[in-house]
Design an enzyme around this catalytic site. Structure first.
Site, PDB file in Angstrom:
ATOM      1  N   THR A   1       0.882  -1.160   0.000  1.00 61.26           N
ATOM      2  CA  THR A   1       0.000   0.000   0.000  1.00 61.26           C
ATOM      3  C   THR A   1       0.915   1.203   0.000  1.00 61.26           C
ATOM      4  OG1 THR A   1      -1.689  -1.127   1.327  1.00 61.26           O
ATOM      5  CG2 THR A   1      -1.759   1.235   1.374  1.00 61.26           C
TER       6      THR A   1
ATOM      7  N   VAL B   1     -12.992  -4.575  -0.168  1.00 63.11           N
ATOM      8  CA  VAL B   1     -12.449  -3.274   0.250  1.00 63.11           C
ATOM      9  C   VAL B   1     -11.532  -3.506   1.440  1.00 63.11           C
ATOM     10  CG1 VAL B   1     -13.003  -0.982   1.149  1.00 63.11           C
ATOM     11  CG2 VAL B   1     -14.495  -2.044  -0.569  1.00 63.11           C
ATOM     12  N   GLY B   2     -10.347  -2.932   1.373  1.00 60.96           N
ATOM     13  CA  GLY B   2      -9.394  -3.067   2.474  1.00 60.96           C
ATOM     14  C   GLY B   2      -9.398  -1.857   3.388  1.00 60.96           C
TER      15      GLY B   2
ATOM     16  N   GLY C   1      -5.226  -5.736   5.266  1.00 61.67           N
ATOM     17  CA  GLY C   1      -6.234  -4.739   5.614  1.00 61.67           C
ATOM     18  C   GLY C   1      -7.326  -5.274   6.521  1.00 61.67           C
TER      19      GLY C   1
ATOM     20  N   GLY D   1      -0.325  -3.622   4.698  1.00 55.72           N
ATOM     21  CA  GLY D   1      -0.317  -5.039   5.011  1.00 55.72           C
ATOM     22  C   GLY D   1      -1.744  -5.562   4.955  1.00 55.72           C
TER      23      GLY D   1
END
Ligand code: GLY
Length: 326
Positions: A180, A209-210, A234, A232
């Site tokens: 990310t 979705v993270g 999520g 990392g």
């Protein structure tokens, strides 16, 4: 609540009590992006403009396979992007999730904050909004990412998946990487802004979705107490409300080190749960407090972050404190 539960212990990187421009990013961000951000800060740019500037540069980098253009796609070969932006002066925030086909998700997220009385737009709604504000369209699947997805999907050609659930679980058995883009910026007024942008976990189920799009999970920022961002896995950051929790601990008087270690320990406990479907089993947290102390905390050794202050010509790289070392 004690006013200083850590008995005055302070982070070793303290340089000054005068607001000092600082940029804190994950270790994968190219030095030149950070340096150009610091040059803008030194010319008086705001924390928000610099956070967006650095995030946009990473979103354009085809070598960064977990952010923006060139990001790894979901299990159906579609690049779905999550991003969030938070302003520490006002606690206003904007985010997009599962956005397809736009070059700069971070800018769309910031515009959600600026133009709507909402925080988070997802999927088709996020794309409609991006279109309406004139955000630049782009096919975000690079040839390299397409080839990697095709090669991976071809491994299952002999025994076709019965469903997208089946396909996704099989593809996730062989992960390709997970990262990310995190940026925390403090400007010369001591004002904090945070930006987080990602393509999320490679081969994810479409629509997943993270934490990067979830304010309080992967991103939180409050000028009065500090800021936190995560990368990392999520799902672990969402389940612990990791970023908001770290800032809240600092709000209640805990030092940055204690806040980071406490949250990292909670994350590690979740990551230790046996789940054969989870292959990215780490989280790294970046933190800054209101005085400008900064640090990185991780659930395993060997994870890095970069910092550049106004005193530095170049960013310096630091290993995040691993809770196994704490
Ligand atoms: N931390 C990014 C993600 O899990 O999507």
């Amino acid at each position: 609540m004690p006013s200083d539960p850590d008995h005055g212990q302070r982070w070793a990187h303290e340089r000054s009590h005068v607001p000092l421009p600082i940029i804190l990013v994950n270790g994968e961000v190219r030095d030149e992006f950070i340096v150009s951000g610091m040059q803008l800060l030194l010319r008086g740019a705001s924390a928000g403009d610099v956070a967006e500037h650095i995030a946009r540069a990473v979103e354009d980098d085809p070598e960064e396979h977990t952010v923006g253009y060139g990001g790894w796609p979901n299990s159906l070969g579609e690049v779905e992007l999550d991003a969030s932006f938070m302003d520490g002066a006002t606690l206003r925030a904007g985010a997009v999730a599962a956005l397809k086909g736009f070059r700069h998700p971070i800018s769309v997220a910031r515009q959600v904050m600026a133009r709507l009385p909402h925080v988070l737009l997802v999927g088709e709604g996020a794309a409609r909004f991006a279109e309406e504000i004139g955000a630049e369209r782009r096919d975000m699947l690079s040839p390299e990412a397409r080839a990697a997805w095709q090669a991976h999907a071809a491994r299952f050609a002999d025994a076709p998946a019965e469903s997208v659930i089946d396909l996704t679980l099989r593809m996730l058995e062989q992960p390709i990487g997970h990262d990310t883009m995190n940026v925390i910026v403090r400007d010369a007024n001591g004002h904090l802004c945070t930006a987080v942008t990602t393509s999320g976990i490679a081969w994810k189920y479409p629509g997943r979705v993270g934490d990067s799009a979830i304010i309080g999970a992967g991103n939180y920022c409050d000028d009065r107490y500090g800021a936190a961002t995560c990368m990392g896995l999520g799902e672990a950051a969402i389940r612990t409300c990791a970023a908001a929790q770290a800032v809240t601990l600092m709000r209640f008087g805990y030092s940055l080190e204690t806040a980071g270690q406490q949250v990292a320990q909670q994350l590690a406990a979740l990551l230790g749960e046996a789940d054969h479907r989870v292959h990215t089993n780490w989280v790294r947290l970046l933190l800054i407090d209101a005085q400008g102390h900064f640090g990185g905390f991780a659930t395993r050794p060997g994870l890095h972050f970069k910092v550049q202050t106004a005193h530095d010509q170049w960013p310096t790289t630091h290993e995040a404190v691993s809770i196994t070392q704490a």
